[in-house]
Design a protein around this motif. Structure first.
Motif, PDB file in Angstrom:
ATOM      1  N   VAL A  12      44.113  44.748  54.015  1.00 34.87           N
ATOM      2  CA  VAL A  12      43.620  45.319  52.401  1.00 34.87           C
ATOM      3  C   VAL A  12      43.812  44.532  51.441  1.00 34.87           C
ATOM      4  CG1 VAL A  12      44.263  47.114  51.269  1.00 34.87           C
ATOM      5  CG2 VAL A  12      44.943  47.401  53.556  1.00 34.87           C
ATOM      6  N   PHE A  13      42.629  44.464  50.700  1.00 29.12           N
ATOM      7  CA  PHE A  13      42.587  43.306  49.634  1.00 29.12           C
ATOM      8  C   PHE A  13      42.249  43.964  48.335  1.00 29.12           C
ATOM      9  CE2 PHE A  13      39.144  41.052  47.549  1.00 29.12           C
ATOM     10  CZ  PHE A  13      39.833  40.447  46.583  1.00 29.12           C
ATOM     11  N   ASP A  14      43.272  43.699  47.321  1.00 29.67           N
ATOM     12  CA  ASP A  14      42.779  44.172  45.957  1.00 29.67           C
ATOM     13  C   ASP A  14      43.081  42.893  45.005  1.00 29.67           C
ATOM     14  OD1 ASP A  14      42.391  45.959  43.968  1.00 29.67           O
ATOM     15  OD2 ASP A  14      44.504  45.967  43.363  1.00 29.67           O
ATOM     16  N   SER A  15      42.473  43.184  43.889  1.00 25.90           N
ATOM     17  CA  SER A  15      42.785  42.224  42.601  1.00 25.90           C
ATOM     18  C   SER A  15      44.218  41.998  42.397  1.00 25.90           C
ATOM     19  CB  SER A  15      42.032  42.613  41.243  1.00 25.90           C
ATOM     20  OG  SER A  15      42.435  43.824  40.881  1.00 25.90           O
ATOM     21  N   GLY A  16      45.118  43.249  42.345  1.00 23.45           N
ATOM     22  CA  GLY A  16      46.579  43.104  41.981  1.00 23.45           C
ATOM     23  C   GLY A  16      47.261  44.331  42.744  1.00 23.45           C
ATOM     24  N   VAL A  17      47.769  45.235  42.048  1.00 23.28           N
ATOM     25  CA  VAL A  17      48.640  46.160  42.906  1.00 23.28           C
ATOM     26  C   VAL A  17      47.766  47.618  42.771  1.00 23.28           C
ATOM     27  CG1 VAL A  17      50.742  45.086  41.958  1.00 23.28           C
ATOM     28  CG2 VAL A  17      49.670  46.895  40.610  1.00 23.28           C
ATOM     29  N   THR A  41      47.298  38.744  42.316  1.00 24.20           N
ATOM     30  CA  THR A  41      48.004  38.946  41.015  1.00 24.20           C
ATOM     31  C   THR A  41      47.737  37.753  40.052  1.00 24.20           C
ATOM     32  OG1 THR A  41      49.849  38.626  42.187  1.00 24.20           O
ATOM     33  CG2 THR A  41      49.543  40.754  41.617  1.00 24.20           C
ATOM     34  N   ALA A  42      47.529  36.547  40.663  1.00 25.57           N
ATOM     35  CA  ALA A  42      47.123  35.593  39.751  1.00 25.57           C
ATOM     36  C   ALA A  42      46.188  35.432  38.882  1.00 25.57           C
ATOM     37  CB  ALA A  42      47.352  34.192  40.415  1.00 25.57           C
ATOM     38  N   ARG A  43      45.155  36.244  39.370  1.00 26.53           N
ATOM     39  CA  ARG A  43      43.996  36.371  38.597  1.00 26.53           C
ATOM     40  C   ARG A  43      43.295  37.835  38.150  1.00 26.53           C
ATOM     41  NH1 ARG A  43      40.877  31.895  42.583  1.00 26.53           N
ATOM     42  NH2 ARG A  43      40.925  33.791  44.002  1.00 26.53           N
ATOM     43  N   VAL A  44      44.307  38.547  38.388  1.00 27.85           N
ATOM     44  CA  VAL A  44      44.013  40.098  38.013  1.00 27.85           C
ATOM     45  C   VAL A  44      44.065  39.950  36.334  1.00 27.85           C
ATOM     46  CG1 VAL A  44      46.417  40.736  37.519  1.00 27.85           C
ATOM     47  CG2 VAL A  44      45.073  42.354  38.503  1.00 27.85           C
ATOM     48  N   PRO A  45      43.095  41.117  35.892  1.00 29.03           N
ATOM     49  CA  PRO A  45      42.118  42.082  36.585  1.00 29.03           C
ATOM     50  C   PRO A  45      40.933  41.337  36.752  1.00 29.03           C
ATOM     51  CG  PRO A  45      42.267  42.269  34.233  1.00 29.03           C
ATOM     52  CD  PRO A  45      43.350  41.143  34.343  1.00 29.03           C
ATOM     53  N   TYR A  46      40.409  42.083  37.619  1.00 31.16           N
ATOM     54  CA  TYR A  46      38.807  41.539  38.032  1.00 31.16           C
ATOM     55  C   TYR A  46      37.854  42.446  37.025  1.00 31.16           C
ATOM     56  CZ  TYR A  46      40.108  39.328  42.541  1.00 31.16           C
ATOM     57  OH  TYR A  46      40.395  38.558  43.513  1.00 31.16           O
ATOM     58  N   GLY A  47      37.949  43.363  36.662  1.00 30.99           N
ATOM     59  CA  GLY A  47      37.245  44.596  35.890  1.00 30.99           C
ATOM     60  C   GLY A  47      36.391  43.889  34.841  1.00 30.99           C
ATOM     61  N   ALA A  48      36.678  42.978  34.077  1.00 33.56           N
ATOM     62  CA  ALA A  48      35.912  42.363  32.783  1.00 33.56           C
ATOM     63  C   ALA A  48      35.170  41.068  33.430  1.00 33.56           C
ATOM     64  CB  ALA A  48      36.590  42.576  31.872  1.00 33.56           C
ATOM     65  N   LYS A  49      35.509  40.786  34.564  1.00 32.58           N
ATOM     66  CA  LYS A  49      35.077  39.304  34.882  1.00 32.58           C
ATOM     67  C   LYS A  49      33.413  39.564  35.622  1.00 32.58           C
ATOM     68  CE  LYS A  49      39.622  37.677  34.747  1.00 32.58           C
ATOM     69  NZ  LYS A  49      40.607  37.644  35.046  1.00 32.58           N
ATOM     70  N   SER A  50      32.680  38.228  35.656  1.00 29.57           N
ATOM     71  CA  SER A  50      31.488  38.363  36.162  1.00 29.57           C
ATOM     72  C   SER A  50      31.376  38.510  37.640  1.00 29.57           C
ATOM     73  CB  SER A  50      30.812  36.960  35.592  1.00 29.57           C
ATOM     74  OG  SER A  50      31.077  35.977  36.662  1.00 29.57           O
ATOM     75  N   SER A  53      32.270  35.325  39.443  1.00 28.62           N
ATOM     76  CA  SER A  53      33.773  35.015  39.644  1.00 28.62           C
ATOM     77  C   SER A  53      34.493  35.902  40.800  1.00 28.62           C
ATOM     78  CB  SER A  53      34.519  35.097  38.380  1.00 28.62           C
ATOM     79  OG  SER A  53      33.866  34.102  37.514  1.00 28.62           O
ATOM     80  N   VAL A  54      34.002  37.308  40.595  1.00 27.22           N
ATOM     81  CA  VAL A  54      34.601  38.128  41.723  1.00 27.22           C
ATOM     82  C   VAL A  54      34.291  37.935  43.110  1.00 27.22           C
ATOM     83  CG1 VAL A  54      34.509  40.793  42.249  1.00 27.22           C
ATOM     84  CG2 VAL A  54      34.717  39.956  39.770  1.00 27.22           C
ATOM     85  N   ILE A  55      32.759  37.683  43.398  1.00 29.35           N
ATOM     86  CA  ILE A  55      32.607  37.300  44.663  1.00 29.35           C
ATOM     87  C   ILE A  55      33.321  36.113  45.029  1.00 29.35           C
ATOM     88  CG2 ILE A  55      30.707  36.405  46.022  1.00 29.35           C
ATOM     89  CD1 ILE A  55      28.643  37.997  44.207  1.00 29.35           C
ATOM     90  N   LYS A  56      33.526  35.039  44.539  1.00 30.01           N
ATOM     91  CA  LYS A  56      34.020  33.585  44.589  1.00 30.01           C
ATOM     92  C   LYS A  56      35.647  34.176  45.263  1.00 30.01           C
ATOM     93  CE  LYS A  56      35.870  30.638  42.042  1.00 30.01           C
ATOM     94  NZ  LYS A  56      35.598  29.339  40.844  1.00 30.01           N
ATOM     95  N   TYR A  57      36.382  35.018  44.317  1.00 31.99           N
ATOM     96  CA  TYR A  57      37.763  35.298  44.448  1.00 31.99           C
ATOM     97  C   TYR A  57      37.691  36.415  45.912  1.00 31.99           C
ATOM     98  CZ  TYR A  57      38.685  33.820  39.658  1.00 31.99           C
ATOM     99  OH  TYR A  57      38.575  33.115  38.476  1.00 31.99           O
ATOM    100  N   ALA A  58      36.852  37.042  46.015  1.00 35.96           N
ATOM    101  CA  ALA A  58      36.984  38.111  47.180  1.00 35.96           C
ATOM    102  C   ALA A  58      36.767  37.301  48.490  1.00 35.96           C
ATOM    103  CB  ALA A  58      35.792  38.911  47.107  1.00 35.96           C
ATOM    104  N   LEU A  59      35.907  36.308  48.626  1.00 36.24           N
ATOM    105  CA  LEU A  59      35.577  35.319  49.734  1.00 36.24           C
ATOM    106  C   LEU A  59      36.854  34.675  50.076  1.00 36.24           C
ATOM    107  CD1 LEU A  59      32.025  34.378  49.260  1.00 36.24           C
ATOM    108  CD2 LEU A  59      32.721  35.724  51.036  1.00 36.24           C
TER     109      LEU A  59
END
Lengths: 276, 276
Positions: A12-17, A41-50, A53-59
């Motif tokens: 289970v993966f999330d940007s944070g908690v 948690t080192a890069r949270v939150p994803y909500g306002a990121k491009s 970036s979010v695809i890179k982090y998710a992979l």
């Protein structure tokens, strides 16, 4: 028929908690399963990121979980589900990959009677238009208006979840959103960010009893259960499943902030810090 | 005496756009200088992240700026200044490295009359205790109480900077902080996060006229000017200095959100996206 089983954990993966609200629903429906939760948690939150970036982090996160050994990947973050699901499914095929947007959209379509659906989410999720498209594909006559509520994430993490001030902040976002529907108000409000269920009571008070709140946690858990059954990869152990946690920043902070989202205490010693 | 000069830019680093309030003060005091600003918008905010993560990010950002060619490094982020200044100074020696905490502490000591100083900042800055230690070393009799205000960052980025609701949020943080001083209230409030000056008016309204607000932007600019003069590396060009921007996430969003912090329009085409 020979039934296969697997005691590998569900990743289970999330940007944070925030995704711990989804893990909570998964645990309730699938008490025998093991889970490996990764909060970036080192890069949270994803909500306002491009999206890039979010695809890179998710992979990167998906790769770390796959390397640990998982039998399915649940993307328990709306922003990441909205933009990175295809990339994850293609990168880690044939691993089943489940997001939270489609289950949330299904819940909305099952709930609405008048076909007017309001969606609140992060800026990234709203701008990407994924809820609008997904609901529309299931319920072509629906009128859907989505609005970003970025401060809700901060409120949830700060533990400001009820009371007059919180409801005033909620109202500042919701009133214009409801007004945008004109004379016939929506009857369904989608909590399109896994942080938002923590504010459910304040949101419900502002929305009023004529608007039903739906989130994707329960329907996501049902989707996961169906896939486990179809693929015959349930865990049939006779002990209760375990949860392990990975975080990309402080284990202590993850345990402290995460507890209320999961609905149970998290021990710092169960959280392993990794570098993505 | 032979005077050396340098038209290399001054590197300015922040976790996101908050440091643009410092860049604004630098521009006003040093209009001839060129600046290269790097906002780590892909990983913003730093405020609730661990010292280890912040040091790692700061070294990566510093490295990128050094590689571009700079004559001085200004860490325009309180959280990063609080934990990473020594690491940066040692890694990039003999490059002059200036943070915002010491100038902010100097401003507080120069302002206070009764020696009672309140500090608001991010969780990371408050927990690290750097303002408390730095002020104490300059003004050993001062009574200093620091309190984290994490929601202020979200408010500033959301553009919710004034009005009744914002003041109610500000009051929820400040009232207990001021009360903690007992009978004699503080006369000085340090805005220990570069996002907070955007909320200055709302904070001032809540604090009342007996409390002076100080931030580190102006004193940091004076420190930078002194170092340029002492090291004889001022730019003596006869045209106005230029600013270039680097960001680690969307150039468009950096330009849109950053404008109000810098106090002038930012063109998307002036923002180059880099990977750290």
């Amino acid at each position: 028929m020979l039934s296969r089983t697997s005691n590998l954990p569900i990743g289970v993966f999330d940007s944070g908690v925030g995704g711990l609200t989804v893990l909570r629903a998964l645990r309730e429906l699938l008490p025998d399963e093991n889970f490996l939760y990764l909060g970036d948690t080192a890069r949270v939150p994803y909500g306002a990121k491009s999206p890039e970036s979010v695809i890179k982090y998710a992979l990167q996160a998906g790769g770390a979980l796959v390397q640990e050994g998982i039998k399915m990947l649940v993307v328990a973050c709306n922003t990441a589900s909205a933009v990175s699901l295809d990339a994850l499914a293609s990168e880690y095929s044939p691993l089943p990959v489940v997001g939270v947007v489609k289950p949330g959209a299904e819940a909305a379509c099952a709930t609405t009677i008048n076909g007017k659906i309001a969606v609140i989410a992060t800026e990234g999720t709203v701008k990407g238009g994924v809820y609008q498209r997904t609901i529309c594909s299931m319920h072509p006559d629906a009128e859907i208006i989505a609005h970003p509520c970025p401060l809700f994430v901060g409120l949830a993490e700060e533990g400001w979840v009820d009371g007059e001030l919180v409801e005033a902040i909620v109202a500042r976002y919701l009133k214009p959103l409801f007004a945008a529907f004109g004379d016939v108000k929506p009857d369904t409000l989608v909590l399109g960010c896994t942080h938002f269920p923590v504010l459910r009571e304040a949101i419900a008070n502002v929305a009023g009893s004529s608007i039903k709140l739906v989130d994707s946690a329960e329907t996501t858990a049902k989707t996961v259960k169906n896939i486990l059954n179809e693929a015959q990869i349930c865990n049939v152990g006779d002990v209760k499943g375990k949860i392990s946690f990975l975080a990309t920043d402080s284990a202590q902070r993850f345990a402290a902030v995460g507890g209320p989202f999961l609905g149970e205490k998290i021990d710092t010693s169960d959280v392993r810090v990794i570098d993505l």
